[in-house]
Design an enzyme around this catalytic site. Sequence first.
Site, PDB file in Angstrom:
ATOM      1  N   ASP A   1       0.861  -1.176   0.000  1.00 50.81           N
ATOM      2  CA  ASP A   1       0.000   0.000   0.000  1.00 50.81           C
ATOM      3  C   ASP A   1       0.902   1.233   0.000  1.00 50.81           C
ATOM      4  OD1 ASP A   1      -2.663   1.361   0.612  1.00 50.81           O
ATOM      5  OD2 ASP A   1      -3.110  -0.718   1.169  1.00 50.81           O
TER       6      ASP A   1
ATOM      7  N   HIS B   1     -10.965  -3.622   2.491  1.00 56.09           N
ATOM      8  CA  HIS B   1     -10.985  -3.362   3.937  1.00 56.09           C
ATOM      9  C   HIS B   1     -11.858  -2.178   4.330  1.00 56.09           C
ATOM     10  CE1 HIS B   1      -8.252  -0.646   2.068  1.00 56.09           C
ATOM     11  NE2 HIS B   1      -8.287   0.112   3.146  1.00 56.09           N
ATOM     12  N   ASP B   2     -12.424  -1.467   3.363  1.00 60.29           N
ATOM     13  CA  ASP B   2     -13.260  -0.303   3.673  1.00 60.29           C
ATOM     14  C   ASP B   2     -14.746  -0.592   3.487  1.00 60.29           C
ATOM     15  OD1 ASP B   2     -11.067   1.341   4.221  1.00 60.29           O
ATOM     16  OD2 ASP B   2     -10.883   1.979   2.129  1.00 60.29           O
TER      17      ASP B   2
ATOM     18  N   GLU C   1      -6.511   3.960  -5.901  1.00 59.60           N
ATOM     19  CA  GLU C   1      -7.867   4.034  -5.325  1.00 59.60           C
ATOM     20  C   GLU C   1      -8.480   5.339  -5.805  1.00 59.60           C
ATOM     21  OE1 GLU C   1      -9.859   4.023  -0.851  1.00 59.60           O
ATOM     22  OE2 GLU C   1      -8.102   5.226  -1.258  1.00 59.60           O
TER      23      GLU C   1
END
Length: 583
Positions: A101, A342-343, A265
């Site tokens: 990330d 994960h969101d 993203e």
Amino acid sequence: MSASKPNWWKASTCYQIWPASYKDSNGDGIGDIVGIISTIPYLKDLGIETIWLSPMYDSPQKDMGYDISNYQDVYPPYGTLADMDRLIKECHDLDMKLVLDLVINHTSDQHAWFLESRRNKTNQYADWYMWRDPKIIQGERHPPNNWASIFGGSAWEYCRERDQYYLHLFVKEQPDLNWENEETRRGIYESAMKFWLDKGIDGFRVDTANLYSKDTSYPDAPILVPGEPYQPAFKYFTNGPRMHEWLQEQRGILDKYGDVFMVGELPDTKADEVLRYISAKSREYSCVFDFDVVMLGQNKEGGSKKHHTHKHTLPHFKEAIRKVQGLLHGTDAWTTVFLENHDQGRSLSRFATDKAIHRDQAAKMLAVLMCCLTGTLFLYQGQEIGMYNHPEYWGIEDLRDIDSLNAYNDVMHRHKGDPLWLKKAMRGLQLVGRDNGRLPVQWDNSANAGFTSGKPWIRVHDDYEHVNVAAQQADPGSPLNFWKKIIRLRKKYADLMIFGKDFQVWDKFDQDVFTFTKVHPDGHERILVFLNFSDEDQPLHYPTGLESVQKELLVCNFEEPGKYLTPWEARVYLIREGVVNGG
Ligand code: GLC
Ligand code: CA
């Protein structure tokens, strides 16, 4: 990249690991890198070729590692730099890639750069963050403008030492870096990127990849939520004027390392703007995560109030998928396929069903959908066994995510603890709260689902005795074994399934069935996909002209496909004739 050598990441099957909740090796209740290493053979066997590891950097963990205090070190409970070297090596030894990330819109307020920056206006890092003078109204100090933080409250925090405010689009412990400053950009490239590329990683998933460039005149945002002091200000910091310039500058650094995969993203972006980031010619991102699907039912304009989330309809879902597949139509761009991260809430609960009688079938149906879409495929940990959202009876004390806690406390505060309001808040979090994807991975039916021998940092899903890796490995009909099979099928029919073009939906307005086709790049074959998104039998919606052509069944999630689609059934047919060229 030469035209003859295809990018390795296009056909790669990727898997996201959220380190805290994946696998604990030492019984402290927190997942770790050694735990990850122990499961690489499992991932390999599943058909995974690339691992995306969510932030494992040193961090005070105000936002689960998205607040980084040192890019060049590892959060001690997760392990050490030596463990990371081993992880890189073990992946490469099995011919797998590792992607980290990249969180460079902001750092932690405990990063050395910020600790120095906040001291005064003259130090070496004074201009590395977004500092502004207070606005003085009738002798009183106010933030420079009315922008709301994405996680609630003002986007500005006052700092006494400088008598100034700094910008934080997320929590106040995540100050935004000043990308306008060339020295800051160089610092970021050195510390956050080159350090890891030199160690041999293969790319990055880029966090908040379109927020670096702000409108530095900092105008007040228009009032979208009447009566609120702080207003959503996305248009002043999303896809700002210098984004593309900086990304191209960054590519200059990456080029020295070969075909580095950069998946961004990209919230809140219209199709033509998305294309600027992902067209092969512009050489910015390899591809991006569009938010159209995962934001369904959530209202951002209203300040992202999770309790206003509603369940979307199937036509909305189809349209969101069509937009993303449509990015490739007649362009040189590439895209991603994902339903979870994960969101987000779990895809079974959000987009299909988590009712016990249909769950396995629905999990396999979503697997068919994903494996038939064009783009780089991403699975999220636990998705392969059909992990689903936490039960409705969980309370706020079971949740850990800062965004969820802020949202709950906001409702609590506004409505003075009114139980019906709190129930509404919890209902929203049960559907879209970020902790749903952060519960420990269910490895087996031993205590704590085999995630840890200690006390897990977050509650384990109550249903782990039914839904776990070991049980599914032993069951040939399980979602896990189905994923294994269909990932291989996707690779075998790569031209159609991974690279197919002309995605077309045939039943746009139907509330129960999703029927689509895709064409081989050479135009001589196509796939026809039927998906039943309901608890009932449904008729097949044959596209006109395809009712009676010869077709071969490639895959079905039900033993004996019959006249009708059974609940949550998925079928894929290969058709070798009747393709209209250029359609
Ligand atoms: C991204 C991450 C999210 C994080 C935020 C701030 O949206 O995916 O988890 O909270 O950025 O870094
Ligand atoms: Ca541990």
